[in-house]
Design an enzyme around this catalytic site. Structure first.
Site, PDB file in Angstrom:
ATOM      1  CE1 TYR A 273     -18.501 -10.540   7.904  1.00 20.27           C
ATOM      2  CE2 TYR A 273     -16.731 -11.116   6.886  1.00 20.27           C
ATOM      3  CZ  TYR A 273     -17.277 -10.896   8.371  1.00 20.27           C
ATOM      4  OH  TYR A 273     -16.646  -9.810   9.152  1.00 20.27           O
ATOM      5  CE1 TYR A 401     -14.507  -6.705  10.387  1.00 17.08           C
ATOM      6  CE2 TYR A 401     -12.818  -7.847  11.383  1.00 17.08           C
ATOM      7  CZ  TYR A 401     -14.484  -7.844  11.272  1.00 17.08           C
ATOM      8  OH  TYR A 401     -14.996  -9.105  11.438  1.00 17.08           O
ATOM      9  CG  ASP A 502      -7.890  -4.419  16.386  1.00 14.94           C
ATOM     10  OD1 ASP A 502      -7.523  -4.925  16.316  1.00 14.94           O
ATOM     11  OD2 ASP A 502      -9.370  -4.314  15.473  1.00 14.94           O
ATOM     12  CE  LYS A 531      -8.269 -11.815  11.733  1.00 12.71           C
ATOM     13  NZ  LYS A 531      -8.965 -10.597  11.444  1.00 12.71           N
TER      14      LYS A 531
HETATM   15  C1  PLP Z   1     -10.159  -9.834  12.527  1.00 18.51           C
HETATM   16  C2  PLP Z   1     -10.304  -8.850  12.909  1.00 18.51           C
HETATM   17  C3  PLP Z   1     -10.858  -8.471  14.054  1.00 18.51           C
HETATM   18  C4  PLP Z   1     -11.786  -9.444  14.904  1.00 18.51           C
HETATM   19  O1  PLP Z   1     -11.356 -10.645  15.124  1.00 18.51           O
HETATM   20  P1  PLP Z   1     -11.598 -12.205  14.927  1.00 18.51           P
HETATM   21  O2  PLP Z   1     -10.838 -13.063  15.860  1.00 18.51           O
HETATM   22  O3  PLP Z   1     -12.194 -12.450  13.329  1.00 18.51           O
HETATM   23  O4  PLP Z   1     -13.126 -11.820  15.801  1.00 18.51           O
HETATM   24  C5  PLP Z   1     -10.435  -7.054  15.371  1.00 18.51           C
HETATM   25  N1  PLP Z   1     -10.031  -6.203  14.450  1.00 18.51           N
HETATM   26  C6  PLP Z   1      -8.660  -6.610  13.471  1.00 18.51           C
HETATM   27  C7  PLP Z   1      -8.104  -5.541  12.750  1.00 18.51           C
HETATM   28  C8  PLP Z   1      -8.629  -8.251  12.787  1.00 18.51           C
HETATM   29  O5  PLP Z   1      -8.379  -7.790  11.318  1.00 18.51           O
END
Ligand code: PLP
Length: 684
Positions: A273, A401, A502, A531
């Protein structure tokens, strides 16, 4: 002043040879006009001088060879044993962190610019139950000179040491042969001479490493009379004169090189960003270890971010790196089209063992955002295969997000996610308000009213509801009530919509449960992981789906239309498996509880400070929400320069999510820094 040079000298079975090498190098460097400091980080076998003072034998040798150089032992122990044992016998504790602090103090005091550090035994000599000498050298980012006793067996010893050093990212700068005995005379001696001559050549070639010199054998060097001893030292340092000069030559540790890295970065590299033209200078990280990130200038920063949720077990975990190295040696990658491999299968087994009930199929992708894309495609294909083509919208939450690719962006908060920038390009989704019921407040059914209304009015169009369970991360670090999630699950079932959770940020223990959805005892139809999946070592994500979803998509020969090049990358799968082993010990539970308590206690004072809108803690996440956006640059500088901590706020949020292995003291440094920043107004 000349650039600081840190040089580690190490080798096995050298007897006094390493010490002679260090002492001679000190003398040679002094002759080149350098300010020399010779250090024995851990000296075992110390003895009492008649005055009662504890003498470090190796330091005595440095003084003898080069009286003008400064010299010191950081830790002195009596027993002539391995450091870990000698320390234990005296009820003492040696640690890499402690040695590092002692060394920094010693460097500051001496003002030396050529510093030699003599190992105790070989690279893998243990300092304590967990750490070795190599761990200490690895956090210094120093040059390494190997001392190689020139005899039968030297080749194997030397090459193993070179491999061990390189495996830890230490590039040795050369080796010195030590002739520990004079060859016998006659035929026997001939062979010995052949061996001596051959050793250097082979080590140099196989190890791709220059021989910096060969120290002659001087019988009884240390016991010689002063005049002959002086001559012997003169000769030895003469042999190493070129080596010392080479060690002083410009190298990667130089400030000019460091500056060029920052310059190129600023000119040419995008950061998250940002714009290359506008971004402030980044800090250069050279190594990371435990809960610390190490800067080029040697500063240790306590990490409060886990590199954005990833490094849950801290940096440099031996188990993770070993699995990575082992897999790299076997097969770093192979296409997943037509092939399978044990790392993918073993990881899959483990994931299904711990995943919420009902998830049976796994799709490996390469990042979180791609996992979200795959999950969305799964949901859309599923609804189409079931003959519900009208279900082609995704319901998402404000404040969410889910990643930065186009599809993932379409389900991010429309304002934070800058949907206006991509109007007409992003698929138009449906948004429900952010769940307002706090995690720590009483839940009322009113809280999901708006969500219910949306389902009632537009349920026919909705293919799936996607949300971050319990914690909305990058969209606002907001913790909402588990009952909301439970209600969302019910609504999906009622309206034939899939529930996509997610768990990319919340998974693997961060919220105090292995997966955040466990707070609500809810199982999704599709779950995204990423992650911390690999413990922060390498990128990997996984999408888990129920049998019903998989069977739906496969109806009438349907296939899931996705297949990344690096799908199920064996390196990443192997590390992820090792990371799940660490989690499997269950140790994370107490650690996360401990961090939660530490965060509550440490951030408590902030509640009384001006400008603070809210303080909230859940698991290993601590959040300070301010009334206005904070001054990120000013805060980061304050944290790094004044407190030696790494905290990167955004928007109105100053937040902490440290690695689980962080110590109480390190955690306190983070919270003290945050309190200081708010109390003293650095955030404005
Ligand atoms: C970081 C994140 C993503 C995206 O993951 P990237 O590996 O950065 O593409 C998607 N959803 C959530 C909840 C996140 O924290």
């Amino acid at each position: 002043m000349a650039e600081l040079r840190l040089i580690c000298v190490c080798g096995t079975d050298t007897g006094v040879g390493k010490t002679v090498l260090c002492a001679a190098l000190a003398r040679a460097a002094h002759a080149l006009g350098r300010g020399v400091l010779a250090v024995k980080p851990v000296q075992t076998g110390c003895y009492e001088a008649p005055g009662g003072e504890l003498l470090a034998p190796d330091v005595e040798v440095y003084r003898q060879a080069c009286p003008q150089a400064q010299s010191a032992a950081l830790v002195t122990l009596r027993a002539p044993a391995s450091p870990h044992l000698a320390a234990r016998l005296e009820g003492r504790d040696i640690s890499v962190a402690g040695l590092n602090l002692d060394l920094r103090a010693c460097l500051d005091q001496s003002g030396a610019d050529f510093v030699l550090l003599e190992g105790a035994g070989g690279l893998l000599t243990p300092l304590n139950e967990e750490e070795s000498l190599l761990d200490f050298f690895a956090c210094l980012d120093a040059s390494l000179v190997l001392a190689v006793p020139n005899r039968l067996g030297a080749i194997n010893h030397a090459l193993l040491s070179i491999e061990a050093a390189r495996g830890r990212g230490i590039e040795p700068c050369g080796f010195v042969l030590l002739n520990a005995s004079a060859p016998a005379s006659g035929r026997e001696g001939d062979l010995e001479r052949r061996i001596h001559g051959d050793n250097g050549a082979i080590i140099s070639r196989r190890g791709a490493l220059p021989c910096l010199g060969e120290l002659p054998f001087v019988p009884g060097l240390l016991a010689l009379d002063a005049r002959r001893r002086e001559r012997a030292w003169e000769k030895a340092s003469g042999v190493l004169s070129a080596a010392a000069a080479a060690l002083c030559a410009p190298c990667r540790a130089d400030t000019a090189y460091a500056a060029s890295i920052l310059d190129f970065d600023r000119e040419h590299l995008w950061h998250p960003y940002s714009s290359p033209a506008l971004q402030p200078r980044a800090y250069e990280a050279v190594r990371a270890r435990g809960a610390s990130i190490i800067l080029r200038d040697g500063r240790f920063l306590v990490d409060g971010m886990s590199s954005w949720w990833c490094a849950a077990h801290g940096y440099g975990r031996a188990e993770l790196l070993q699995s990575l190295r082992g897999q790299a040696g076997r097969m770093p990658h192979v296409m997943f089209g037509g092939f399978t491999h044990a790392p993918a299968v073993d990881l899959g087994r483990r994931l299904l063992e711990i995943a919420p009930a009902g998830l049976e199929k796994i799709f490996y992708a390469d990042s979180g955002s791609v996992a979200v894309e795959v999950a969305l495609k799964m949901a859309l294909q599923y609804q189409m295969a079931l003959g519900r083509p009208e279900k082609k919208r995704i319901l998402a939450l404000r404040g969410a997000y889910h990643g930065d690719t186009l599809g993932a962006m379409s389900v991010c908060d429309p304002v934070n996610g800058m949907h206006s920038l991509f109007q007409g390009v992003l698929p138009e989704q449906i948004f429900a308000p952010r769940p307002e019921c706090r995690f720590d407040a009483l839940y009322t059914s009113q809280s999901a009213q708006e969500l219910e209304n949306i389902f009632k009015v537009r349920g026919r169009e909705i293919a799936a509801l996607i949300l971050e369970p319990i914690v909305q991360g990058a969209g606002g670090m907001w913790f909402y009530h588990p009952d909301y999630l439970y209600r969302a699950r019910e609504l999906c079932l009622e309206h034939g919509c899939l529930l996509i959770l997610d768990e990319i940020a919340t998974g693997f223990g961060r919220t105090g449960r292995l997966f955040a959805c466990e707070w609500a005892r809810v199982s999704p139809d599709i779950m995204c992981l990423g992650k911390a999946l690999t413990g922060g070592v390498i990128t990997l994500s996984a999408v888990l789906a129920s049998d019903a979803v998989a069977e739906g998509i496969s109806r009438r020969g349907g296939i899931l239309m996705h297949g990344p090049t690096f799908m199920a990358n064996p390196l990443a799968c192997a590390v992820a498996g090792a990371s799940l082993d660490i989690l499997g010990s269950g140790e994370w539970r107490d650690r996360v509880l401990g961090i939660e308590a530490g965060l509550r206690l440490g951030l408590e004072p902030c509640k009384g400070f001006g400008g603070v809108a809210d303080v909230r803690v859940l698991g290993a996440i601590g959040v300070l929400e301010m009334e206005r956006p904070v001054n990120v640059q000013r805060l980061v500088r304050y944290f790094v320069e004044e407190h030696g901590v790494w905290i990167r706020p955004f928007n109105r949020l100053i937040y902490l999510m440290p690695p689980y292995i962080i110590s109480k003291e390190e955690l306190a440094r983070l919270t003290v820094a945050v309190c200081g920043a708010v109390r003293e107004g650095w955030w404005i």
